[in-house]
Design a protein around this motif. Structure first.
Motif, PDB file in Angstrom:
ATOM      1  N   UNK A   1      83.215  13.556  49.274  1.00  0.00           N
ATOM      2  CA  UNK A   1      81.913  13.000  49.651  1.00  0.00           C
ATOM      3  C   UNK A   1      80.943  14.038  50.202  1.00  0.00           C
ATOM      4  N   UNK A   2      81.441  15.213  50.559  1.00  0.00           N
ATOM      5  CA  UNK A   2      80.524  16.303  50.879  1.00  0.00           C
ATOM      6  C   UNK A   2      79.809  16.634  49.569  1.00  0.00           C
ATOM      7  N   UNK A   3      78.477  16.759  49.591  1.00  0.00           N
ATOM      8  CA  UNK A   3      77.741  16.885  48.337  1.00  0.00           C
ATOM      9  C   UNK A   3      78.248  18.044  47.477  1.00  0.00           C
ATOM     10  N   UNK A   4      78.472  19.192  48.106  1.00  0.00           N
ATOM     11  CA  UNK A   4      78.951  20.352  47.354  1.00  0.00           C
ATOM     12  C   UNK A   4      80.323  20.097  46.745  1.00  0.00           C
TER      13      UNK A   4
ATOM     14  N   UNK B   1      80.029  17.719  43.783  1.00  0.00           N
ATOM     15  CA  UNK B   1      79.534  18.374  42.566  1.00  0.00           C
ATOM     16  C   UNK B   1      80.669  19.082  41.836  1.00  0.00           C
TER      17      UNK B   1
ATOM     18  N   UNK C   1      73.407  22.317  37.896  1.00  0.00           N
ATOM     19  CA  UNK C   1      73.806  21.070  38.554  1.00  0.00           C
ATOM     20  C   UNK C   1      73.066  19.891  37.933  1.00  0.00           C
TER      21      UNK C   1
ATOM     22  N   UNK D   1      66.457  19.093  43.730  1.00  0.00           N
ATOM     23  CA  UNK D   1      67.562  18.910  44.671  1.00  0.00           C
ATOM     24  C   UNK D   1      67.425  17.557  45.373  1.00  0.00           C
ATOM     25  N   UNK D   2      66.173  17.147  45.672  1.00  0.00           N
ATOM     26  CA  UNK D   2      65.940  15.867  46.351  1.00  0.00           C
ATOM     27  C   UNK D   2      66.416  14.704  45.482  1.00  0.00           C
TER      28      UNK D   2
ATOM     29  N   UNK E   1      68.581  14.726  42.991  1.00  0.00           N
ATOM     30  CA  UNK E   1      70.036  14.701  42.794  1.00  0.00           C
ATOM     31  C   UNK E   1      70.760  14.247  44.064  1.00  0.00           C
ATOM     32  N   UNK E   2      70.235  14.678  45.204  1.00  0.00           N
ATOM     33  CA  UNK E   2      70.828  14.237  46.468  1.00  0.00           C
ATOM     34  C   UNK E   2      70.722  12.717  46.592  1.00  0.00           C
TER      35      UNK E   2
ATOM     36  N   UNK F   1      73.716  10.099  46.914  1.00  0.00           N
ATOM     37  CA  UNK F   1      73.760   9.204  48.073  1.00  0.00           C
ATOM     38  C   UNK F   1      74.071   7.782  47.629  1.00  0.00           C
TER      39      UNK F   1
ATOM     40  N   UNK G   1      77.737   7.509  46.344  1.00  0.00           N
ATOM     41  CA  UNK G   1      78.759   7.686  47.372  1.00  0.00           C
ATOM     42  C   UNK G   1      78.704   6.607  48.448  1.00  0.00           C
TER      43      UNK G   1
ATOM     44  N   UNK H   1      76.001  16.322  56.965  1.00  0.00           N
ATOM     45  CA  UNK H   1      75.592  15.287  56.019  1.00  0.00           C
ATOM     46  C   UNK H   1      75.799  13.864  56.540  1.00  0.00           C
TER      47      UNK H   1
ATOM     48  N   UNK I   1      70.394  13.317  58.973  1.00  0.00           N
ATOM     49  CA  UNK I   1      71.409  13.825  58.050  1.00  0.00           C
ATOM     50  C   UNK I   1      70.774  14.805  57.068  1.00  0.00           C
ATOM     51  N   UNK I   2      71.467  15.905  56.779  1.00  0.00           N
ATOM     52  CA  UNK I   2      70.883  16.863  55.838  1.00  0.00           C
ATOM     53  C   UNK I   2      71.946  17.618  55.055  1.00  0.00           C
ATOM     54  N   UNK I   3      71.504  18.255  53.962  1.00  0.00           N
ATOM     55  CA  UNK I   3      72.408  19.060  53.154  1.00  0.00           C
ATOM     56  C   UNK I   3      71.649  20.232  52.575  1.00  0.00           C
TER      57      UNK I   3
ATOM     58  N   UNK J   1      73.506  21.868  49.950  1.00  0.00           N
ATOM     59  CA  UNK J   1      74.576  22.202  49.017  1.00  0.00           C
ATOM     60  C   UNK J   1      74.082  22.489  47.603  1.00  0.00           C
ATOM     61  N   UNK J   2      72.854  22.052  47.285  1.00  0.00           N
ATOM     62  CA  UNK J   2      72.312  22.389  45.974  1.00  0.00           C
ATOM     63  C   UNK J   2      71.392  23.589  46.130  1.00  0.00           C
TER      64      UNK J   2
ATOM     65  N   UNK K   1      68.888  24.464  48.958  1.00  0.00           N
ATOM     66  CA  UNK K   1      67.627  23.773  49.229  1.00  0.00           C
ATOM     67  C   UNK K   1      67.888  22.696  50.256  1.00  0.00           C
TER      68      UNK K   1
ATOM     69  N   UNK L   1      67.676  19.390  52.065  1.00  0.00           N
ATOM     70  CA  UNK L   1      67.243  18.026  51.759  1.00  0.00           C
ATOM     71  C   UNK L   1      67.712  17.118  52.897  1.00  0.00           C
TER      72      UNK L   1
ATOM     73  N   UNK M   1      71.038  12.791  53.297  1.00  0.00           N
ATOM     74  CA  UNK M   1      72.018  12.728  52.217  1.00  0.00           C
ATOM     75  C   UNK M   1      72.946  11.534  52.391  1.00  0.00           C
ATOM     76  N   UNK M   2      73.662  11.414  53.496  1.00  0.00           N
ATOM     77  CA  UNK M   2      74.531  10.235  53.679  1.00  0.00           C
ATOM     78  C   UNK M   2      74.091   9.378  54.858  1.00  0.00           C
TER      79      UNK M   2
END
Lengths: 480, 225
Positions: free
Chosen positions: A142-145, A148, A171, A188-189, A191-192, A196, A199, A229, B198-200, B202-203, B206, B208, B211-212
């Motif tokens: 569930x961590x975005x990285x 992926x 990606x 990136x926004x 895809x995030x 979200x 998940x 996250x 909440x932030x990330x 990972x892409x 960048x 964002x 996220x969750x």
């Protein structure tokens, strides 16, 4: 994802050298890493702008970790006692197979079909996802990285930023092909936001949450998680069961030990003064509480750590808090990326951890993949003497592999070193040589026999007209 | 679990044997650097600037204007359904606010049941409002010890988190609050530091937000008159 397509580690010097050569020839990969690593280096520098302040801070962090090692058996028992008192069930595993079996037993007992995972390097050591898949349990990162790379069936290439080897377009293409065919996600926004949505549904449905542990506090029986996250909070709060996985070295004595570790960890890892969430868990849901898991389990994994504990120098590997600063600053890692190593832990920390976990005979070659420049030692927030450990591991590896010893293999090299010894132990000869090289050295063509073999991959150095001796005689030495 | 018991004894035996014959440098507790000594005003301003640097909205209010500031934020953000805890000091205040001027507040929801029976509702609210136990000036953090009234997921699931912080509960740093409040004697099931939405990154690194967890965090710092 069928288990047979899951990536797995192959430890072999041959494939390491091949993958390294391949990575060096991949300009996109090199651009991705160069950009990411210089970004992380700059961010860290901004958060620790004052070198002497950073020294003070890492003295503290290092002292906390050294205290842990000096009292490890006692602190583990105290942690177990206080966790159990809080209602956390503690399990011990000598090997990754045993740790996997413990997690599976807990999952089967509760008829778990879907597990959500927070980031955990110990779970990568265990190959837990593949193991659970084999037994019919879906484990979703569930961590975005991590998500992926799980979608792309890859292993993490960095311990903090697992998908750092991919750029935006790669990606985006992956999302369109494998996540949502209707997806037009390009930024990136976008895809995030897509991730979200997907998940959230998984968090909502999962019966079990898995997480790592950044620090475990012995005096209070508290498991601490550092994250940005919120997925770690979801995994440890929403499902009815939480299973935390941790290496036995991650224990600290008291809550007061946390602040210096937290600051050095987040600053070294991502250049943040603190992460969005610092989550301290001291037990399952209590009477009257409306959420939180009904069961919390802690799996303590050894997997070679107690063996590292034996030797005074090698033991210091266990000080590591997994910030990743050593890889961000490593000239080798930055050029070849994380995948070439084919190990769970890449970069400098991986080079000292992997041979000790997997055995020097299987992975000792990794210790050679270093120029011993010491950049990792300079930035390590807990002062691990990485280069000294690398030298020790090289020594052990060479002893293990007598056949590889250069004296048996390469007479030319032996001859050169003997010549070097003669010149460097006789001042007269040394001066003649220095004078000759100063005058004629720069005239040597790259194609000179013997020299050409070295110069094939490298630029020849420029010799100074004046030797060091002459310069010192003429100019003296400052700061003496 | 008998297998795990023997694993335990083997690991512990190895560690204690090594430990008994090894030399360890005497552990000398490091001198903690002197904590900064900021005035209340300095603490507030440090917390505000640090949190704003990571996309948090920090609004300074007092007992008198809190209601109007709160109502303005709720309206501006177009919150349709707001989760709050009825039986807290803050909850009573919001309840009264709603009694007096019902049109100024959105529909209110309370987290009355355990999560197993309330999951769908929780996932459908637009925002939540919670109290906080304190703040940390140095890192710009809120301290939350979720309670029966304000459970853990309240500050995580809704997309907007509104948090109310009493200015006098802002500490200099994390170390100070652990010590002053004697945390080691009373750790709750879950203690949290929250330092932004909440932030990330990972892409492609960048940044964002959202996220969750919540994508927006609004902190109302209340200074007593």
């Amino acid at each position: 994802m069928p288990p047979e397509t899951m990536p797995h580690q192959t430890l072999s010097e041959k494939s390491f050298l091949e993958d390294t050569a391949k990575a060096l020839k991949d300009p996109q990969l090199r651009r991705n890493f160069k950009r990411a690593m210089s970004g992380l280096v700059a961010k860290r520098r901004n958060v620790f702008p004052n070198a002497s302040e950073f020294e003070g801070l890492r003295e503290q962090a290092s002292a906390v970790r050294r205290k842990t090692l000096s009292r490890l058996p006692e602190l583990l028992e105290l942690l177990e006692f206080n966790c159990e008192r809080n209602g956390i069930r503690v399990h011990w595993a000598e090997t990754t197979e045993e740790a996997n079996r413990i997690v599976l037993d807990i999952a089967n007992e509760a008829e778990v079909r879907l597990a959500v995972k927070g980031k955990s390097m110990v779970s990568e050591e265990m190959g837990l996802n593949a193991f659970l898949e084999e037994h019919g349990i879906e484990a979703i990162e569930s961590d975005l990285g991590e998500y992926i790379i799980q979608v792309d069936k890859e292993l993490p290439s960095h311990i903090i930023m697992p998908a750092i080897h991919k750029n935006l377009e790669e990606i985006s293409k992956l999302f369109q092909e494998k996540v949502d065919s209707n997806s037009t996600s390009e930024t990136a926004e976008e895809m995030t936001a897509t991730a979200r949505k997907i998940l959230r549904k998984k968090f909502h449905d999962a019966d079990m949450g898995l997480s790592g542990v950044n620090f475990a506090v012995a005096e209070t029986g508290t498991l601490c998680l550092v994250e940005n996250e919120g997925n770690g909070r979801f995994c440890t709060t929403l499902p009815k069961i939480h299973v935390a996985l941790m290496g036995i070295e991650k224990v600290v004595e008291s809550l007061q030990d946390l602040p210096p570790l937290l600051t050095t960890l987040t600053g070294s890892a991502t250049g943040q003064p603190i992460t969005t969430y610092f989550n301290m868990i001291s037990g399952p849901r209590r009477e009257g509480e409306k959420d939180g898991p009904h069961e919390v389990h802690l799996v303590l994994l050894d997997n070679g750590r107690s063996k590292m504990y034996e030797d005074e120098l090698l033991r210091e590997t266990l000080l590591c808090i997994r910030c990743g600063a050593c890889m961000n600053h490593c000239p080798v890692y930055t050029r070849i990326g994380g995948h070439a190593y084919n190990t769970v832990y890449p970069g400098p920390i991986g080079k000292i951890l992997t041979p000790q976990i997997k055995g020097i005979e299987n992975a000792g070659y990794l210790a050679n993949a270093s120029s011993l420049c010491g950049a990792c030692v300079e930035v390590c927030p807990v002062q691990i003497p990485i280069t000294e450990i690398l030298l020790r591991l090289r020594h052990n590896w060479t002893r293990q592999n007598k056949k590889r010893h250069w004296t048996d293999k390469n007479r030319l090299e032996l001859l050169i070193w003997n010549g070097w010894k003669q010149v460097f132990s006789k001042p007269g000869l040394y001066r003649i040589q220095a004078g000759l090289l100063g005058r004629l050295g720069n005239l040597l063509p790259k194609q000179t026999p013997i020299l050409s073999r070295w110069a094939h991959f490298r630029s020849l150095p420029r010799f100074s007209k004046k030797s060091l001796h002459r310069l010192v005689e003429e100019e003296g030495i400052d700061h003496e | 679990m008998s297998e795990s018991v023997s694993q335990r004894s083997r690991i512990m035996k190895r560690l204690t044997t090594i430990h008994s014959r090894s030399q360890f440098a005497e552990f000398r507790p490091m001198k903690q650097p002197n904590p900064p000594s900021w005035t209340l005003k300095e603490k507030i301003s440090r917390l505000k600037s640090t949190m704003e640097a990571v996309h948090t909205e920090v609004l300074l209010c007092n007992d008198l204007d809190f209601s109007s500031v709160f109502q303005r934020v709720v309206e501006e953000k177009g919150i349709g359904r707001l989760l709050y805890a009825r039986n807290t000091a803050l909850g009573s205040q919001i309840y009264l606010m709603n009694e007096r001027t019902p049109k100024k507040l959105p529909e209110l929801a309370t987290y009355d049941e355990s999560i197993e029976n309330w999951k769908e509702q929780l996932f459908s609210v637009d925002a939540s409002v919670t109290e906080t136990r304190g703040g940390i000036a140095e890192t710009g953090s809120l301290i939350l010890w979720p309670t029966e009234e304000e459970p853990r997921l309240m500050s995580l699931v809704p997309p907007i988190h509104l948090a109310v912080l009493k200015a006098e509960t802002i500490h200099h740093n994390f170390s100070e609050v652990i010590q002053k409040e004697k945390w080691s004697e009373q750790m709750p099931t879950n203690a949290l530091l929250i330092s932004g939405p909440s932030k990330t990154a990972d892409i492609e690194q960048t940044l964002v937000y959202g996220v969750h967890g919540p994508s927006q965090l609004v902190v109302f710092v209340i200074q007593s008159n």
